[in-house]
Design a protein around this motif. Sequence first.
Motif, PDB file in Angstrom:
ATOM      1  N   HIS A 124       0.395  10.140  21.669  1.00  0.00           N
ATOM      2  CA  HIS A 124       1.592  10.421  22.461  1.00  0.00           C
ATOM      3  C   HIS A 124       2.137  11.819  22.182  1.00  0.00           C
ATOM      4  N   MET A 125       2.010  12.286  20.940  1.00  0.00           N
ATOM      5  CA  MET A 125       2.645  13.541  20.528  1.00  0.00           C
ATOM      6  C   MET A 125       1.713  14.752  20.589  1.00  0.00           C
ATOM      7  N   MET A 126       0.417  14.536  20.849  1.00  0.00           N
ATOM      8  CA  MET A 126      -0.526  15.653  20.898  1.00  0.00           C
ATOM      9  C   MET A 126      -1.344  15.622  22.176  1.00  0.00           C
ATOM     10  N   ALA A 127      -1.810  16.806  22.580  1.00  0.00           N
ATOM     11  CA  ALA A 127      -2.741  16.939  23.698  1.00  0.00           C
ATOM     12  C   ALA A 127      -4.144  17.158  23.139  1.00  0.00           C
ATOM     13  N   PRO A 128      -5.178  16.901  23.946  1.00  0.00           N
ATOM     14  CA  PRO A 128      -6.552  17.072  23.438  1.00  0.00           C
ATOM     15  C   PRO A 128      -6.820  18.455  22.854  1.00  0.00           C
ATOM     16  N   GLU A 129      -6.252  19.501  23.473  1.00  0.00           N
ATOM     17  CA  GLU A 129      -6.496  20.855  22.972  1.00  0.00           C
ATOM     18  C   GLU A 129      -5.862  21.096  21.603  1.00  0.00           C
TER      19      GLU A 129
ATOM     20  N   LEU B 173       0.853  -1.177   0.000  1.00  0.00           N
ATOM     21  CA  LEU B 173       0.000   0.000   0.000  1.00  0.00           C
ATOM     22  C   LEU B 173       0.892   1.230   0.000  1.00  0.00           C
ATOM     23  N   LYS B 174       0.557   2.180  -0.859  1.00  0.00           N
ATOM     24  CA  LYS B 174       1.265   3.450  -0.909  1.00  0.00           C
ATOM     25  C   LYS B 174       0.415   4.483  -0.168  1.00  0.00           C
ATOM     26  N   GLY B 175       1.009   5.122   0.819  1.00  0.00           N
ATOM     27  CA  GLY B 175       0.267   6.074   1.627  1.00  0.00           C
ATOM     28  C   GLY B 175       0.761   7.492   1.477  1.00  0.00           C
ATOM     29  N   SER B 176      -0.147   8.435   1.627  1.00  0.00           N
ATOM     30  CA  SER B 176       0.202   9.849   1.612  1.00  0.00           C
ATOM     31  C   SER B 176      -0.533  10.513   2.765  1.00  0.00           C
ATOM     32  N   GLY B 177       0.197  11.260   3.579  1.00  0.00           N
ATOM     33  CA  GLY B 177      -0.389  11.824   4.775  1.00  0.00           C
ATOM     34  C   GLY B 177      -0.356  13.341   4.796  1.00  0.00           C
ATOM     35  N   ARG B 178      -1.315  13.935   5.510  1.00  0.00           N
ATOM     36  CA  ARG B 178      -1.367  15.366   5.745  1.00  0.00           C
ATOM     37  C   ARG B 178      -1.606  15.578   7.232  1.00  0.00           C
ATOM     38  N   SER B 179      -0.969  16.587   7.781  1.00  0.00           N
ATOM     39  CA  SER B 179      -1.060  16.783   9.215  1.00  0.00           C
ATOM     40  C   SER B 179      -1.645  18.144   9.556  1.00  0.00           C
ATOM     41  N   ILE B 180      -1.853  18.354  10.843  1.00  0.00           N
ATOM     42  CA  ILE B 180      -2.260  19.638  11.396  1.00  0.00           C
ATOM     43  C   ILE B 180      -1.049  20.218  12.130  1.00  0.00           C
ATOM     44  N   PRO B 181      -1.000  21.531  12.345  1.00  0.00           N
ATOM     45  CA  PRO B 181       0.219  22.154  12.887  1.00  0.00           C
ATOM     46  C   PRO B 181       0.789  21.530  14.156  1.00  0.00           C
ATOM     47  N   PRO B 182      -0.020  21.056  15.114  1.00  0.00           N
ATOM     48  CA  PRO B 182       0.593  20.529  16.340  1.00  0.00           C
ATOM     49  C   PRO B 182       1.380  19.237  16.151  1.00  0.00           C
ATOM     50  N   LEU B 183       1.190  18.528  15.032  1.00  0.00           N
ATOM     51  CA  LEU B 183       1.853  17.235  14.857  1.00  0.00           C
ATOM     52  C   LEU B 183       2.841  17.276  13.704  1.00  0.00           C
ATOM     53  N   HIS B 184       4.099  16.945  13.987  1.00  0.00           N
ATOM     54  CA  HIS B 184       5.122  16.796  12.945  1.00  0.00           C
ATOM     55  C   HIS B 184       4.963  15.391  12.372  1.00  0.00           C
ATOM     56  N   LEU B 185       4.435  15.311  11.161  1.00  0.00           N
ATOM     57  CA  LEU B 185       4.024  14.024  10.615  1.00  0.00           C
ATOM     58  C   LEU B 185       5.201  13.085  10.401  1.00  0.00           C
ATOM     59  N   ARG B 186       6.313  13.611   9.879  1.00  0.00           N
ATOM     60  CA  ARG B 186       7.447  12.724   9.657  1.00  0.00           C
ATOM     61  C   ARG B 186       7.958  12.154  10.981  1.00  0.00           C
ATOM     62  N   ASP B 187       7.973  12.980  12.026  1.00  0.00           N
ATOM     63  CA  ASP B 187       8.409  12.496  13.336  1.00  0.00           C
ATOM     64  C   ASP B 187       7.463  11.430  13.873  1.00  0.00           C
ATOM     65  N   ALA B 188       6.161  11.599  13.614  1.00  0.00           N
ATOM     66  CA  ALA B 188       5.189  10.594  14.059  1.00  0.00           C
ATOM     67  C   ALA B 188       5.434   9.262  13.348  1.00  0.00           C
ATOM     68  N   LEU B 189       5.696   9.324  12.046  1.00  0.00           N
ATOM     69  CA  LEU B 189       5.987   8.090  11.313  1.00  0.00           C
ATOM     70  C   LEU B 189       7.305   7.479  11.776  1.00  0.00           C
ATOM     71  N   ASP B 190       8.261   8.321  12.126  1.00  0.00           N
ATOM     72  CA  ASP B 190       9.530   7.816  12.643  1.00  0.00           C
ATOM     73  C   ASP B 190       9.315   7.065  13.958  1.00  0.00           C
ATOM     74  N   MET B 191       8.423   7.568  14.796  1.00  0.00           N
ATOM     75  CA  MET B 191       8.104   6.871  16.048  1.00  0.00           C
ATOM     76  C   MET B 191       7.473   5.505  15.767  1.00  0.00           C
ATOM     77  N   VAL B 192       6.531   5.482  14.818  1.00  0.00           N
ATOM     78  CA  VAL B 192       5.908   4.206  14.446  1.00  0.00           C
ATOM     79  C   VAL B 192       6.958   3.247  13.906  1.00  0.00           C
ATOM     80  N   TYR B 193       7.843   3.765  13.069  1.00  0.00           N
ATOM     81  CA  TYR B 193       8.894   2.948  12.445  1.00  0.00           C
ATOM     82  C   TYR B 193       9.811   2.322  13.497  1.00  0.00           C
ATOM     83  N   LYS B 194      10.205   3.108  14.503  1.00  0.00           N
ATOM     84  CA  LYS B 194      11.153   2.619  15.514  1.00  0.00           C
ATOM     85  C   LYS B 194      10.501   1.686  16.519  1.00  0.00           C
ATOM     86  N   GLN B 195       9.229   1.913  16.814  1.00  0.00           N
ATOM     87  CA  GLN B 195       8.549   1.089  17.805  1.00  0.00           C
ATOM     88  C   GLN B 195       7.925  -0.165  17.220  1.00  0.00           C
TER      89      GLN B 195
END
Length: 591
Positions: free
Chosen positions: A457-462, A398-420
Amino acid sequence: MANAKPRFNPRKYDIDAYDALVKSGVSKAMARVMSSRGITDVSSLDYNLRNALGVNKLTNADKMAKLIADKMEAGKRFLVVADYDSDGATSCAILVRAMRGFGANIEYMVPNRFEHGYGLTPDIVKIAAAMTPRPDSIITVDNGIASIDGVAEANKLGISVLVTDHHLPAEQTPEAECIVNPNQRGCTFPSKNLAGCGVIFYVMLAVKHELQQRGWFNTHPNFNVTDLLDFVALGTVADVVKLDDNNRKLVSAGLKQMREGKAHEGIQALLHVAKRDPNKANPWDMGFGVGPRLNAAGRLDDMSVGISCLLEDDPFKASTLAEQLNTLNIERRAIESDMTVQAVQQLEGTEFNTDDKYSMTLFHPDWHQGVIGILASRIKEKTNRPVIAFGRGSNGELKGSGRSIPPLHLRDALDMVYKQNPNLIKKFGGHSMAAGLTIMEDDLAKFTVAFEEACRHMMAPEDLELVVDTDGSLSPDEINLELAEAIKNQVWGQGFPEPVFQGEFTVENQKIVGEKHSKLRLLQGNRIYDAILFHHTDPVPNTIKAVYSLDVNEWQGSRMLQLRIQNFDAAEKPQYVHNPVFEQTESGLAL
């Protein structure tokens, strides 16, 4: 599934910067706008190119220039390997036009996103090595910083690689002969926001200087690299990099070139099919007119047709190529519309509740790989959540393409998934707001859970609340044509947003124009204003709280003030109208 409801938040501004700007002759309204965007001195509003950063500040630019000059003197053959988006296409056009202008032997190729994937892969290198004549050196534009295996393959085959890129590097970088990237470790270039086209523009300036030092132009044709600034303006805006001080100078110079009738034939042709006036070219035209049509080639077909358009000097041929790109863009819009309907149905069918989720992961076996990024953007708008949309690749991928909102650094989030989760993500890359990845279809459910956990883990509810920043309210005296003209003359875009204001109005009159827009007459105090509400035909309440921008409406030779309503609200019937804004994608603006 309703669009996320926004909270409007007036921007704060620095009072000292505001005072300094007012003392320098800037109007109070414009001083508030500029000081809230970090402008502290009126000199930052001077977009003269002579004030742009010098090429000597870009690490390795001089080194690469010497290497290129050495190879040119030795008669070596160059091959450009470009990315398949607007930034890659404009970068390729800049490099090919400049090098050919210098008298170099250079050709180009663009990986097909469906056959070859992204960047300088080993397969691309093998194709290059089999060319006749065989290239001696590969120069990457807008890619290469992650091409570790591809560069290794080139080295093995005796082809040197020069990497020019702007994407964030991983811990390991390729063993290239030279790398120019403002984001590589140790680079001292003050602006980290150069697009790929900006990077190669600077490198070509360095090459010209080096060739001049060697007396090359005594026996070879000379070439003015700054003539290519129209490509820099297009690629920079379309790639949605931050328009910092330096990028605004580059973009302003390129737009000025277009407005003076000096744009290259391909850009003029694309402006024509987009129904934009080259004499009034602005960032909006690049982001929502030219950029999407150029991107359509890479999304649905082969970006080589887009590059051919940018390299074409014959007006008729350039027009023909631009029409092809326009047709592809119409097809892309239709595909995107169908996919968005499917995605919304998918969410409504599962009774999706955004209150329970920090992210969204979507997949449909029929979704087009080239359009999933735009789909992710559309769903992100509706939910104000990070979104990853997947389309089916080959061999169970599957080829995926992602878009994020300002509070979340998307590449860093994928890096966390990749490492864990070892072996879950086969490969990934991107930026804070946009990223791409590959997983196996059998791992979709596991990835969905892992990505949701990373986002929690990387975002708060607000962080999930949709906040629309405004520039506060204007007094009736400030809502005038003069301020609208002053705003129109600035360079706005990603990271330097066009001003929007808040205000309460009484709706004196409303009518439908163009079958799908509302023309309004608004009363505030004792003043009447004309306003336009795009893509809205339902009745507007008698009294509204509006978020609007100031526009200049030109009609039969007259220039008049017009308010462009972007959002409005009324106590008896809340409304939210979304108009397109500059947003991050891996291949430019998603419209």
